[in-house]
Design an enzyme around this catalytic site. Structure first.
Site, PDB file in Angstrom:
ATOM      1  N   ASP A  60       0.816  -1.172   0.022  1.00 27.86           N
ATOM      2  CA  ASP A  60      -0.003  -0.149   0.008  1.00 27.86           C
ATOM      3  C   ASP A  60       0.894   1.235   0.088  1.00 27.86           C
ATOM      4  O   ASP A  60       2.198   1.110   0.199  1.00 27.86           O
ATOM      5  CB  ASP A  60      -0.948   0.018   1.200  1.00 27.86           C
ATOM      6  CG  ASP A  60      -2.134   0.735   1.020  1.00 27.86           C
ATOM      7  OD1 ASP A  60      -2.083   2.016   0.596  1.00 27.86           O
ATOM      8  OD2 ASP A  60      -3.268   0.157   1.044  1.00 27.86           O
ATOM      9  N   ASP A  86       4.480   1.975  -4.371  1.00 26.95           N
ATOM     10  CA  ASP A  86       3.709   2.876  -5.237  1.00 26.95           C
ATOM     11  C   ASP A  86       3.482   1.866  -6.586  1.00 26.95           C
ATOM     12  O   ASP A  86       4.678   1.631  -7.225  1.00 26.95           O
ATOM     13  CB  ASP A  86       4.445   4.124  -5.593  1.00 26.95           C
ATOM     14  CG  ASP A  86       3.693   5.024  -6.825  1.00 26.95           C
ATOM     15  OD1 ASP A  86       2.562   4.438  -7.218  1.00 26.95           O
ATOM     16  OD2 ASP A  86       4.271   6.031  -6.773  1.00 26.95           O
ATOM     17  N   TYR A 178     -11.588   5.447 -14.774  1.00 29.31           N
ATOM     18  CA  TYR A 178     -11.885   4.254 -14.139  1.00 29.31           C
ATOM     19  C   TYR A 178     -12.583   3.055 -14.539  1.00 29.31           C
ATOM     20  O   TYR A 178     -12.348   2.121 -14.550  1.00 29.31           O
ATOM     21  CB  TYR A 178     -12.465   4.815 -12.825  1.00 29.31           C
ATOM     22  CG  TYR A 178     -12.698   3.693 -11.562  1.00 29.31           C
ATOM     23  CD1 TYR A 178     -11.631   3.170 -10.793  1.00 29.31           C
ATOM     24  CD2 TYR A 178     -13.973   3.181 -11.241  1.00 29.31           C
ATOM     25  CE1 TYR A 178     -11.819   2.457  -9.962  1.00 29.31           C
ATOM     26  CE2 TYR A 178     -14.047   2.121 -10.425  1.00 29.31           C
ATOM     27  CZ  TYR A 178     -13.152   1.891  -9.584  1.00 29.31           C
ATOM     28  OH  TYR A 178     -13.145   0.867  -8.499  1.00 29.31           O
ATOM     29  N   VAL A 211     -19.651  -1.152  -1.816  1.00 27.38           N
ATOM     30  CA  VAL A 211     -19.023  -1.804  -0.603  1.00 27.38           C
ATOM     31  C   VAL A 211     -18.944  -0.639   0.614  1.00 27.38           C
ATOM     32  O   VAL A 211     -18.471   0.476   0.175  1.00 27.38           O
ATOM     33  CB  VAL A 211     -17.765  -2.490  -0.469  1.00 27.38           C
ATOM     34  CG1 VAL A 211     -17.328  -3.192   0.854  1.00 27.38           C
ATOM     35  CG2 VAL A 211     -17.891  -3.822  -1.583  1.00 27.38           C
TER      36      VAL A 211
END
Length: 270
Positions: A60, A86, A178, A211
């Site tokens: 992460d 990254d 996206y 979610v």
């Protein structure tokens, strides 16, 4: 597969109704990498695999919540390993995966979970932003898979689970890049599954609905949440533990003949 909560320390993932959760003996000791594992769905995945007795490493860029997660799960049989990475830096991604392989002694499962769903309009998109969004949401999934394939072959097979999104199936607004990336992931899954299947490597796409995570909550008002639930077939909000339940099954030997497909956990929001 069993449903004995004692086999996972008597713990159930956060948000789970009741305490009994399925236990998969085939996941015990498995070496698992989760990208974007520091928060949200990713943290739920890390916790779920740790509870199965797997050896989990996650990457992460958010050190704070990631280290808190490691600390919280530190008493498990196999405490999770965290590395800052990254994923848009392919050289760093490759080096980090190699480091994790050395720590775990190999890899059996890769969960390509990391993504970023920042909103944007069509007019705002530049070539540079396009490239950055594809690197953030698509490119790393291929290069992470490429990096672990030799280890999976040495292990005699394994599992790659790529995270897609319900957003492009619904054609949601202000997410054109996206959704382009997430649509491509389903094609990536099909291609990898075909090319890697004879090496006993299974590849599937997980398609979550909306979610309930802190990040998602920032996009929706209570009225917006109510609209989502009304559009679902089932009442209630999907939790990270609901997604993890599907991921655990597909990563386990119980799903040994499941590959090259999309698996939805969306409460019927389509």
């Amino acid at each position: 597969m069993t449903s004995d909560p004692a086999s996972t320390g008597g713990l159930a993932p956060a948000g789970t109704p009741g305490s009994a959760r399925a236990s998969y003996p085939s996941l015990s000791g498995k070496r698992v990498i989760v990208t974007g594992g520091g928060s949200g769905i990713g943290a739920g995945l890390v916790e779920a695999f740790v509870q199965q007795g797997a050896q989990v490493a996650f990457v992460d860029v958010a050190d704070g919540p990631s280290l808190e997660l490691v600390d919280r799960l530190g008493g498990a049989a196999h405490a999770p390993v965290y590395r800052h990475c990254d994923l848009t830096d392919v050289a760093k991604l490759r080096a980090t995966i190699a480091e994790i392989e050395a720590i775990l002694g190999g890899v059996d499962v890769l969960i390509n979970n990391a993504a970023n769903d920042d909103r944007h309009s069509i007019a705002e998109v530049t070539p540079e932003y396009w490239d950055e969004r594809m690197a953030t949401n698509l490119r790393h999934q291929f290069f992470a898979a490429q990096a672990v394939v030799p280890a999976l072959k040495r292990a005699g097979g394994g599992v790659i689970l790529n995270f897609g999104s319900i957003s492009w199936h619904l054609a949601l607004a202000d997410l054109v890049l996206y959704q382009t990336a997430k649509a491509a992931i389903e094609g990536l899954t099909r291609s990898l599954a075909r090319d890697l299947g004879r090496s006993n490597i299974r590849v599937n796409t997980i398609v979550p609905g909306n979610v309930e995570t802190p990040r998602q909550m920032k996009w929706y008002t209570p009225e917006g949440e109510a609209e989502i639930v009304a559009a679902q077939c089932l009442d209630g909000r999907i939790q990270p533990s609901d997604v993890a339940a599907l991921v655990l099954f597909l990563a386990s030997d119980d799903a040994r003949m499941c590959t090259s497909h999309n698996y939805f956990v969306d409460a019927g929001w389509r």
